[in-house]
Motif scaffolding. Structure first.
Motif, PDB file in Angstrom:
ATOM      1  N   ALA A  25       0.830  -1.203   0.000  1.00 51.94           N
ATOM      2  CA  ALA A  25       0.000   0.000   0.000  1.00 51.94           C
ATOM      3  C   ALA A  25       0.866   1.256   0.000  1.00 51.94           C
ATOM      4  CB  ALA A  25      -0.904   0.011   1.231  1.00 51.94           C
ATOM      5  N   VAL A  26       0.465   2.255  -0.780  1.00 54.24           N
ATOM      6  CA  VAL A  26       1.134   3.549  -0.817  1.00 54.24           C
ATOM      7  C   VAL A  26       0.062   4.634  -0.923  1.00 54.24           C
ATOM      8  CG1 VAL A  26       1.508   3.433  -3.328  1.00 54.24           C
ATOM      9  CG2 VAL A  26       2.892   4.972  -1.946  1.00 54.24           C
ATOM     10  N   THR A  27       0.197   5.648  -0.103  1.00 56.64           N
ATOM     11  CA  THR A  27      -0.749   6.753  -0.103  1.00 56.64           C
ATOM     12  C   THR A  27       0.001   8.048  -0.358  1.00 56.64           C
ATOM     13  OG1 THR A  27      -2.186   5.643   1.473  1.00 56.64           O
ATOM     14  CG2 THR A  27      -2.453   8.003   1.271  1.00 56.64           C
ATOM     15  N   GLN A  28      -0.597   8.908  -1.189  1.00 58.40           N
ATOM     16  CA  GLN A  28      -0.037  10.224  -1.455  1.00 58.40           C
ATOM     17  C   GLN A  28      -1.067  11.281  -1.093  1.00 58.40           C
ATOM     18  OE1 GLN A  28       1.014   9.700  -5.640  1.00 58.40           O
ATOM     19  NE2 GLN A  28       3.164   9.672  -5.028  1.00 58.40           N
ATOM     20  N   PHE A  29      -0.589  12.359  -0.476  1.00 58.44           N
ATOM     21  CA  PHE A  29      -1.445  13.509  -0.211  1.00 58.44           C
ATOM     22  C   PHE A  29      -0.568  14.747  -0.140  1.00 58.44           C
ATOM     23  CE2 PHE A  29      -0.514  11.439   3.841  1.00 58.44           C
ATOM     24  CZ  PHE A  29      -0.109  12.467   4.662  1.00 58.44           C
ATOM     25  N   THR A  30      -1.196  15.904  -0.132  1.00 54.16           N
ATOM     26  CA  THR A  30      -0.479  17.172  -0.116  1.00 54.16           C
ATOM     27  C   THR A  30      -0.888  17.965   1.114  1.00 54.16           C
ATOM     28  OG1 THR A  30      -0.430  17.205  -2.528  1.00 54.16           O
ATOM     29  CG2 THR A  30      -0.017  19.284  -1.420  1.00 54.16           C
ATOM     30  N   LEU A  31       0.115  18.528   1.800  1.00 55.24           N
ATOM     31  CA  LEU A  31      -0.133  19.413   2.934  1.00 55.24           C
ATOM     32  C   LEU A  31       0.057  20.863   2.492  1.00 55.24           C
ATOM     33  CD1 LEU A  31       1.673  17.967   6.102  1.00 55.24           C
ATOM     34  CD2 LEU A  31      -0.757  17.937   5.566  1.00 55.24           C
ATOM     35  N   ALA A  32      -0.889  21.716   2.867  1.00 55.01           N
ATOM     36  CA  ALA A  32      -0.754  23.162   2.666  1.00 55.01           C
ATOM     37  C   ALA A  32      -0.236  23.741   3.968  1.00 55.01           C
ATOM     38  CB  ALA A  32      -2.095  23.773   2.302  1.00 55.01           C
TER      39      ALA A  32
END
Length: 163
Positions: A25-32
């Motif tokens: 499993a791999v998850t990507q997200f972006t933090l502002a």
């Protein structure tokens, strides 16, 4: 040598969970993350948008519990990778590979999840990558105020100090 990054920001969208061909499993997200100063011309705050990657059980946990707008702390390492795009140009990607993610708001607070705000202590969850199995394990913080004994001496031995 040292490569450690600690960030606190809000998710710009829900995390994207995928699996490698090997089933990892791999998850990507972006933090502002707001910058500590304002733009001179418009007097508006600027933000940086940092790509975050999590792996294995931590990836699944983030995909299950994080949502757009949620305040989150990430600890990990900075990584730069590259690949050739469809036009044959080399593309460089800078991202943080997280091994520790803290959910700084309960799912009832802030962000775009709606609902009523918690008026008591905040629920804070921590998920850390386990180096042996690669899985994430929750830590119980028992919703205790860390400054409850503020001003009183702390009982700590010299062996516990990092310096």
């Amino acid at each position: 040598m040292l490569n450690r990054v600690i960030l606190i920001g809000r998710l710009t969208k829900d995390p994207e969970l995928r699996y490698t061909p090997a089933g990892v499993a791999v998850t990507q997200f972006t933090l502002a993350i707001d910058r500590p100063f304002s733009n001179q011309q418009t007097k508006e705050k600027e933000a940086d948008f940092i790509n975050i990657v999590t792996w294995r059980q931590l990836a699944e946990t983030c995909a299950n519990y994080l949502r757009k707008g949620r305040l989150t702390a990430v600890e990990g390492r900075l990584q730069v990778r590259n690949y050739d795009n469809n036009e044959g140009r080399k593309v460089y990607v800078t991202e943080v590979v997280a091994d520790n993610v803290r959910f700084l708001e309960s799912s009832k607070e802030g962000g775009s999840s709606g609902g009523s705000s918690n008026t008591g202590n905040r629920e804070e969850s921590t998920y850390t990558r386990n180096n042996n199995s690669g899985g994430g394990t929750p830590r119980d913080n028992s919703n205790q105020d860390p400054f409850l004994d503020d001003g009183k001496p702390i009982d700590i031995s010299d062996d516990d100090l990092p310096f």
